[in-house]
Each structure stands twice: as structure tokens, then as C-alpha cells.
Design a protein around this motif. Sequence first.
Motif, PDB file in Angstrom:
ATOM      1  N   TRP A  78       0.839  -1.190   0.000  1.00  0.00           N
ATOM      2  CA  TRP A  78       0.000   0.000   0.000  1.00  0.00           C
ATOM      3  C   TRP A  78       0.877   1.245   0.000  1.00  0.00           C
ATOM      4  O   TRP A  78       1.973   1.242   0.562  1.00  0.00           O
ATOM      5  N   CYS A  81      -1.918   7.586  -1.557  1.00  0.00           N
ATOM      6  CA  CYS A  81      -2.471   8.165  -2.786  1.00  0.00           C
ATOM      7  C   CYS A  81      -3.245   9.450  -2.489  1.00  0.00           C
ATOM      8  O   CYS A  81      -3.908   9.996  -3.367  1.00  0.00           O
ATOM      9  N   TYR A  86      -0.385  11.082  -5.702  1.00  0.00           N
ATOM     10  CA  TYR A  86      -0.159   9.983  -6.634  1.00  0.00           C
ATOM     11  C   TYR A  86      -0.537  10.450  -8.036  1.00  0.00           C
ATOM     12  O   TYR A  86      -1.703  10.725  -8.326  1.00  0.00           O
ATOM     13  N   PRO A 119      -6.561   8.348  -8.097  1.00  0.00           N
ATOM     14  CA  PRO A 119      -6.444   7.070  -7.381  1.00  0.00           C
ATOM     15  C   PRO A 119      -7.160   7.048  -6.040  1.00  0.00           C
ATOM     16  O   PRO A 119      -7.651   6.007  -5.623  1.00  0.00           O
ATOM     17  N   SER A 120      -7.219   8.197  -5.356  1.00  0.00           N
ATOM     18  CA  SER A 120      -7.884   8.233  -4.054  1.00  0.00           C
ATOM     19  C   SER A 120      -9.342   8.646  -4.158  1.00  0.00           C
ATOM     20  O   SER A 120     -10.041   8.704  -3.146  1.00  0.00           O
ATOM     21  N   CYS A 171      -4.455   1.821  -2.170  1.00  0.00           N
ATOM     22  CA  CYS A 171      -4.195   3.221  -1.847  1.00  0.00           C
ATOM     23  C   CYS A 171      -4.465   3.471  -0.363  1.00  0.00           C
ATOM     24  O   CYS A 171      -5.524   3.088   0.152  1.00  0.00           O
TER      25      CYS A 171
END
Length: 446
Positions: A78, A81, A86, A119-120, A171
Motif C-alpha cells: 500500500w 495516494c 499519486y 487514485p484516491s 491506496c
Amino acid sequence: MYIMARLPAGTPLAALLLLCLLSSCRAASSGSGGNPRAVVLPVSKDAGATQQYVTSFQQRTPLVPVKAVLDLSGATLWVDCDSGRYASTTYRRVPCGSKPCRLSRSAACATSCPGAPSPSCLNDTCGGFPSNTVTHVSTGGNVITDVLSLPTTFRPAPGPLATAPAFLFTCGATFLTEGLAAGASGMASLSRARFALPSQLAATFRFPARRFALCLPPAGAAGAAVFGDARPYAFQPGLVISNASLVYTPLLVNPVSTAGVSAKGDKSDEYFVGVTGIKVNGRAVPVNATLLAIDRKSGAGGTKLSVTEPYTVLERSIYRAVTGAFAAETAMIPRAPAVAPFTLCYDGGKVGSTRVGPAVPTVELVMGGDDAASWVVFGANSMVAVRGGALCLGVVDGGEAPRTSVVIGGHMMEDNLLEFDLEASRLGFSSSLLFRQTNCNNFRLG
């Protein structure tokens, strides 16, 4: 709703961590145009207060270096993010309801993130539960895939990169990095979980077996975690350690998960070994043998390996028995005041030295099985230099009724070659490489 809150250790969840299909993770390329024989993570020890073992790798498009703390637990790699940290043009979400998500029985799904896709912040994306095993804090996070590149040689220099174009990871949030070594943005799981690094790299690069070797360095030196066909293990200057040179003991499976977030019925992905006794200077230490066994119902007891614990942690009665036996065997060495977290300390100027560290009695972990084996610990791995020139026995009181009775910490593993053979479910260990006039800094792959 998508979960994005701190979860205390032990939180029961109905979901498993997302696992992608093994076959979907296999596509790979390397600098040589084919699958590599082995890949390697460089390992160093944080010079700061954490004493964690850190590694680095290349990730994303364009590639950027990522620093992460090594962990023998956890389900996946992990990384942070959060907050736009990220950036990549090649990340991909793992959709809710996809085959990997269905097979994982994941009940977590991102459905209401209002921001721009990142990504988050992804909708219709399966969720995982990354955990900081140092601070014992977990949270929710999207499971995605992206490019991951690792070197294929270690000595004399890091070699061509082998690239996995769709490596699955989770993430994490920025707050999850609290308590990690400076600059670390995540944790790299080396556990026996199907999509921790050992199994996922083996599938990605089509290694013949799920196996990795770990050589932890002391501060100021370099070590490695090597995955794939690296046998025999070579060390400068000209030392070769074959699998026949290692002592093997079974890796045990705890039937109850020891993870901070787990589902009912989950087994532990950590590495347990069957310690059945402890000796000091060759003499058996009287301990409650029940504590050394894993309780099949509760999962309590037993012995596991951890690289996030700097020193070996012993259940209180075992701790008192071991320190008492060690004190009796060293009665002629002048004592020094205790230095937390240690209680048994000596005047370092009165302790002799040997090739394998301070001249003190050995501590021996006796492993059960058909062919009983012993992991003999010498002074370099049992003693810790502290302020004022004192040397302390590097074991810590774990209190009464801890979840695990014996946790073998990182210091006890340093400059030992450990082979984790997941196919055969066994651990191979060399004991101290210092006896062979080498160390983890001299590991060679290339």
C-alpha cells in the motif's frame, strides 16, 4: 458509502481484502526483453528512531522512486495516494462486481466520491483496508493496478529493471504513514497473502516457485529481499550458500488472523514457526510450553517473525525466565543500569568480543518437527549497544497474555540469511553470516 476512517486493530469486517485473479497479474516485461530470473528489493535500516527496514522501487508512469517500510504481514503493497500525491497515466481501478472483486467477497465499494477522478477518488471501485502495522491503525482505500519496476541485480550495481505493467496494490491515506520512517509513503508486504509481493511477483514474472530470501542489514549497511530463482545465494568475497547449507523448519499457519482488519474465518498471513523451547548457553530455560503453541481456537500464543518490531518481544513469564537464565550465566560480568526498553544491561567495556559479536552466552530457539532444529543467536544479534557504552540483552517484556507469545524482532534477524519457501511452507535460516566472514552487505545478485 466508501470507508475512509481510522479503524482500530482487530476491527471485524465481513469483507476480505481484494485479491485480483492470479492470471490477470501475469503480463510483464523486463529490460532484457523476457521474464527475469529474479528481482530484488534493496533494504536498509532507518537511521532514525524507528529502526524500521526500508526499501525502494520504481512505480507509475512516468516512473518515480517510492520508499516503503518492509512488513512481514499485510495483504498487499500500500502507498499514500491522498491529496494529489499519486500521479500516473497508467493506473487502473478494479471495478466493483468484477471477477476479482467477486472472488474476493469484498463488501467495500467506492460509490460516492464527488471529486475529479484520481487514485484516491474513484467510484465503482473495490475497496481494501491498508494497515500501518507499526501504529496498528487501518483505514479504507481503493484497490488499483499500476506499473511496478524492480532491479534484476544487486551487486555490483542495481541492474536492468523488470517491469510489471499491472501490479495490484491498495491506496492509503496520508495519515496512515504516521510512525513510518522519514520519507516512507507506504508499506511493502512480504506476507504469505496471495497478492503480497512474494506471490504476486512469482505470478507476474512466472518464477518457478513462490520463494524469497531476506537478508536484513544493521544500520549503515545494505541488505536485500530477493524474489525468484536466486539459488545458490552468493556473497562477496566468493561465498556461496546453497539450500543444503540452510537449516529448515516448517512455517506454521495460525488458523486465526492476526491482522488489524480481518473477516471471521480468516487465517493469518504472517509467518509463524514452531519454537518448542529456549536455551541459554546450551541449558534449557523452564517456560510454559503451552504458551509456545498456537491455540487453534483463539490464535493466541506461538512464535512469529516481525520486521516492524525492532527487538524480540517475549510474554512476561518467558521474558523473566530468559533474562533470569541469562543473568545467571553472566554473573561475572559487571552490570550497568537498565536502559529502556531493556532491563538486563552490562558494562560494555568488560564484555569481550568475537567474530559474531559480544562474547556472551548463546540464546537458542529450539524448533519442533520431525527433525528438531535450533536457531542459535550469538552476541551480535542478542546484545544491543546503548548510551554510555553499555550492552543490553535485546529482548522486551511483552506483558501478560499478549496475542503472540514470542515475536522474533528485526535485530535478531540481522546478518542472517532467511529463505521463506511458500511452496514447501518452510523457513530456511543460516544463523549468523558473520561466522562465515561475510554479512548481508556483501549479498550479490547479478
